[in-house]
Design a protein around this motif. Structure first.
Motif, PDB file in Angstrom:
ATOM      1  N   ASP A 177       0.651  -1.093   0.125  1.00 31.87           N
ATOM      2  CA  ASP A 177       0.361   0.002  -0.365  1.00 31.87           C
ATOM      3  C   ASP A 177       0.904   1.133  -0.115  1.00 31.87           C
ATOM      4  OD1 ASP A 177      -2.005   2.108   0.021  1.00 31.87           O
ATOM      5  OD2 ASP A 177      -2.845   1.168   2.261  1.00 31.87           O
ATOM      6  N   PRO A 178       0.699   1.313  -0.934  1.00 34.27           N
ATOM      7  CA  PRO A 178       1.900   2.516  -0.798  1.00 34.27           C
ATOM      8  C   PRO A 178       1.426   4.222  -0.196  1.00 34.27           C
ATOM      9  CG  PRO A 178       0.468   3.059  -2.823  1.00 34.27           C
ATOM     10  CD  PRO A 178      -0.552   1.822  -2.137  1.00 34.27           C
ATOM     11  N   ALA A 179       0.214   3.581   0.778  1.00 37.20           N
ATOM     12  CA  ALA A 179       0.106   5.054   1.650  1.00 37.20           C
ATOM     13  C   ALA A 179       0.980   5.185   3.326  1.00 37.20           C
ATOM     14  CB  ALA A 179      -1.220   4.642   2.330  1.00 37.20           C
ATOM     15  N   HIS A 180       1.770   3.736   2.808  1.00 40.98           N
ATOM     16  CA  HIS A 180       2.988   3.579   4.508  1.00 40.98           C
ATOM     17  C   HIS A 180       4.105   4.033   3.566  1.00 40.98           C
ATOM     18  CE1 HIS A 180       1.237   0.333   6.374  1.00 40.98           C
ATOM     19  NE2 HIS A 180       0.266  -0.043   5.013  1.00 40.98           N
ATOM     20  N   ALA A 181       4.536   5.444   2.724  1.00 43.36           N
ATOM     21  CA  ALA A 181       5.781   5.678   1.978  1.00 43.36           C
ATOM     22  C   ALA A 181       5.238   6.677   3.200  1.00 43.36           C
ATOM     23  CB  ALA A 181       5.410   6.297   0.861  1.00 43.36           C
ATOM     24  N   ARG A 182       4.395   7.418   3.981  1.00 46.87           N
ATOM     25  CA  ARG A 182       4.173   8.872   4.840  1.00 46.87           C
ATOM     26  C   ARG A 182       5.189   8.948   5.742  1.00 46.87           C
ATOM     27  NH1 ARG A 182       0.733   7.541   9.439  1.00 46.87           N
ATOM     28  NH2 ARG A 182       0.886   5.114   9.879  1.00 46.87           N
ATOM     29  N   ALA A 183       5.575   9.716   5.928  1.00 46.88           N
ATOM     30  CA  ALA A 183       6.388   9.802   6.627  1.00 46.88           C
ATOM     31  C   ALA A 183       6.507   9.616   7.884  1.00 46.88           C
ATOM     32  CB  ALA A 183       6.487  11.362   7.185  1.00 46.88           C
ATOM     33  N   ALA A 184       5.954   9.177   9.008  1.00 44.98           N
ATOM     34  CA  ALA A 184       4.984   8.551  10.012  1.00 44.98           C
ATOM     35  C   ALA A 184       5.992   7.304  10.318  1.00 44.98           C
ATOM     36  CB  ALA A 184       3.499   8.753  10.675  1.00 44.98           C
ATOM     37  N   THR A 185       5.806   6.626   8.877  1.00 44.81           N
ATOM     38  CA  THR A 185       5.729   5.200   9.162  1.00 44.81           C
ATOM     39  C   THR A 185       7.490   4.932   9.292  1.00 44.81           C
ATOM     40  OG1 THR A 185       3.493   4.476   7.451  1.00 44.81           O
ATOM     41  CG2 THR A 185       5.613   2.925   7.429  1.00 44.81           C
ATOM     42  N   GLY A 186       8.058   6.253   7.789  1.00 48.69           N
ATOM     43  CA  GLY A 186       9.361   6.108   7.893  1.00 48.69           C
ATOM     44  C   GLY A 186      10.568   6.673   9.664  1.00 48.69           C
ATOM     45  N   LEU A 187       9.765   7.684   9.877  1.00 48.02           N
ATOM     46  CA  LEU A 187      10.258   7.993  11.342  1.00 48.02           C
ATOM     47  C   LEU A 187       9.950   6.909  11.912  1.00 48.02           C
ATOM     48  CD1 LEU A 187       8.691  11.425  11.876  1.00 48.02           C
ATOM     49  CD2 LEU A 187      11.303  10.373  11.367  1.00 48.02           C
ATOM     50  N   ALA A 188       8.459   5.850  12.066  1.00 47.97           N
ATOM     51  CA  ALA A 188       8.188   4.378  12.831  1.00 47.97           C
ATOM     52  C   ALA A 188       9.439   4.086  13.101  1.00 47.97           C
ATOM     53  CB  ALA A 188       7.849   4.123  12.851  1.00 47.97           C
ATOM     54  N   PHE A 189      10.219   3.771  11.202  1.00 45.45           N
ATOM     55  CA  PHE A 189      11.166   2.755  11.113  1.00 45.45           C
ATOM     56  C   PHE A 189      12.289   3.071  11.542  1.00 45.45           C
ATOM     57  CE2 PHE A 189      13.805   1.894   8.015  1.00 45.45           C
ATOM     58  CZ  PHE A 189      13.807   0.465   7.520  1.00 45.45           C
ATOM     59  N   ARG A 190      12.826   4.613  11.706  1.00 48.44           N
ATOM     60  CA  ARG A 190      14.287   4.840  11.555  1.00 48.44           C
ATOM     61  C   ARG A 190      13.863   4.738  13.257  1.00 48.44           C
ATOM     62  NH1 ARG A 190      15.901   9.926   8.287  1.00 48.44           N
ATOM     63  NH2 ARG A 190      15.470   8.944   6.670  1.00 48.44           N
ATOM     64  N   LEU A 191      12.647   4.985  13.813  1.00 48.83           N
ATOM     65  CA  LEU A 191      13.012   4.829  16.186  1.00 48.83           C
ATOM     66  C   LEU A 191      13.422   3.102  16.415  1.00 48.83           C
ATOM     67  CD1 LEU A 191      12.683   7.316  17.671  1.00 48.83           C
ATOM     68  CD2 LEU A 191      10.003   6.461  18.326  1.00 48.83           C
ATOM     69  N   LYS A 192      13.017   2.510  15.498  1.00 47.65           N
ATOM     70  CA  LYS A 192      13.519   1.267  16.003  1.00 47.65           C
ATOM     71  C   LYS A 192      14.973   0.573  15.418  1.00 47.65           C
ATOM     72  CE  LYS A 192       8.335   0.126  15.165  1.00 47.65           C
ATOM     73  NZ  LYS A 192       7.824  -0.486  15.782  1.00 47.65           N
ATOM     74  N   LEU A 193      15.199   0.898  14.581  1.00 51.14           N
ATOM     75  CA  LEU A 193      16.596   1.435  13.552  1.00 51.14           C
ATOM     76  C   LEU A 193      17.486   1.258  15.718  1.00 51.14           C
ATOM     77  CD1 LEU A 193      16.695   2.045   9.861  1.00 51.14           C
ATOM     78  CD2 LEU A 193      16.363  -0.041  11.872  1.00 51.14           C
ATOM     79  N   LEU A 194      17.588   2.610  15.600  1.00 53.65           N
ATOM     80  CA  LEU A 194      17.945   3.092  16.512  1.00 53.65           C
ATOM     81  C   LEU A 194      18.106   2.488  18.046  1.00 53.65           C
ATOM     82  CD1 LEU A 194      17.093   6.973  17.276  1.00 53.65           C
ATOM     83  CD2 LEU A 194      19.039   5.883  15.509  1.00 53.65           C
ATOM     84  N   LEU A 195      16.414   1.814  18.044  1.00 57.18           N
ATOM     85  CA  LEU A 195      16.600   0.681  19.150  1.00 57.18           C
ATOM     86  C   LEU A 195      17.480  -0.010  19.305  1.00 57.18           C
ATOM     87  CD1 LEU A 195      14.677  -0.392  21.705  1.00 57.18           C
ATOM     88  CD2 LEU A 195      13.172  -1.561  20.375  1.00 57.18           C
ATOM     89  N   ALA A 196      17.840  -1.071  17.905  1.00 61.11           N
ATOM     90  CA  ALA A 196      17.813  -2.206  17.441  1.00 61.11           C
ATOM     91  C   ALA A 196      19.967  -1.652  17.774  1.00 61.11           C
ATOM     92  CB  ALA A 196      18.063  -2.726  16.016  1.00 61.11           C
ATOM     93  N   ALA A 197      20.070  -0.338  17.041  1.00 63.42           N
ATOM     94  CA  ALA A 197      21.706   0.010  17.435  1.00 63.42           C
ATOM     95  C   ALA A 197      21.816   0.049  19.263  1.00 63.42           C
ATOM     96  CB  ALA A 197      22.095   1.364  16.529  1.00 63.42           C
ATOM     97  N   GLY A 198      20.442   0.215  19.294  1.00 70.23           N
ATOM     98  CA  GLY A 198      21.354   0.642  21.120  1.00 70.23           C
ATOM     99  C   GLY A 198      21.380   1.705  22.112  1.00 70.23           C
ATOM    100  N   ILE A 199      21.012   2.850  21.028  1.00 72.15           N
ATOM    101  CA  ILE A 199      21.274   3.598  21.034  1.00 72.15           C
ATOM    102  C   ILE A 199      19.524   4.844  20.841  1.00 72.15           C
ATOM    103  CG2 ILE A 199      23.434   4.356  19.497  1.00 72.15           C
ATOM    104  CD1 ILE A 199      22.550   5.655  17.672  1.00 72.15           C
TER     105      ILE A 199
END
Ligand SMILES: [Zn+2]
Length: 241
Positions: A128-150
């Motif tokens: 669904d192209p709706a997932h290209a919204r910024a909020a999903t991208g930010l949530a993705f990055r936040l989860k990356l920070l969690l995985a990186a331990g920062i």
């Protein structure tokens, strides 16, 4: 077979090399980020077909040579994500997701959760192209920070532990800070704080939306954290058209 490994992988980048080869940046569940060369991949009748384009989820056989680059000897498609390629917004979001993973996790250290998160993000963008919204991208990055331990501290002041009057964010301090610890911090509203907490606590597909201001504040918190604690500069996300 010694010297070769079988792994799932997501193609982060695919770079033309020489006359007919491709250099690949692959993200794998068990070997982190790997570099590989696919010889002859750009020939019309290559046995790799189109399976080594960015965002492909593949199952690959890689031969470990003496150089840093592995050699691709076999490839099967797990998911090609054809719909994702049909919209500029989803292509762009996928490129930003792969770029963030490549920057924050550039070593062979295994992070299977990062692999699953990226695979999930690409599936959502394809669905669904709706997932290209910024909020999903930010949530993705936040989860990356969690995985990186920062992951920044969000529940109490990163300076003094105070649980109330959290009104600013300081990447240097490691998260939200209270009024008294505010000196080197930037102000961020309650909305962006709720956004960060909500994004972390929910699946990627249900990332909470917010005003552009709140999204921009949340992005600033994420970007400054990545810069301060991982020396990684993430590409801008919010407010792009
Ligand atoms: Zn404080």
């Amino acid at each position: 077979m010694p010297g070769s490994l079988k792994t799932e992988a997501i193609v982060l980048r695919s770079i033309r090399y020489g006359e007919a080869d491709r250099i690949l940046h692959l993200y794998t569940p068990g070997y982190g980020r790997l570099g590989a060369i696919a010889k002859g991949a750009r020939r019309a009748r290559s046995r790799f077909g189109a399976r080594l384009e960015p965002f492909f989820h593949i199952r690959a056989i890689l031969h470990e040579g003496r150089s840093e680059l592995h050699t691709v000897t076999g490839v099967d498609t797990v998911a090609a994500h054809p719909a994702l390629r049909g919209h500029a917004a989803t292509l762009d979001a996928a490129a930003r997701a792969c770029d963030a993973v490549g920057r924050l996790f550039e070593t062979p250290e295994p992070h299977p959760e990062v692999f699953r998160l990226l695979a999930n993000e690409l599936v959502l963008l394809d669905l669904d192209p709706a997932h290209a919204r910024a909020a999903t991208g930010l949530a993705f990055r936040l989860k990356l920070l969690l995985a990186a331990g920062i992951l920044p501290q969000l529940g109490s002041c990163a300076g003094c532990g105070e649980a109330d009057h959290l009104q600013a964010f300081s990447a240097a301090a490691g998260g939200v800070v209270c009024g008294s610890c505010e000196a080197a911090a930037f102000r961020r509203g309650q909305v962006s704080h709720d956004l960060l907490v909500g994004a972390l606590g929910r699946p990627l597909a249900e990332a909470p939306d917010a005003s552009e201001l709140a999204l921009a504040q949340a992005e600033r918190a994420i970007t400054e954290t990545a810069e301060h604690h991982a020396q990684v500069r993430l590409r801008p996300l919010v407010g792009r058209r």
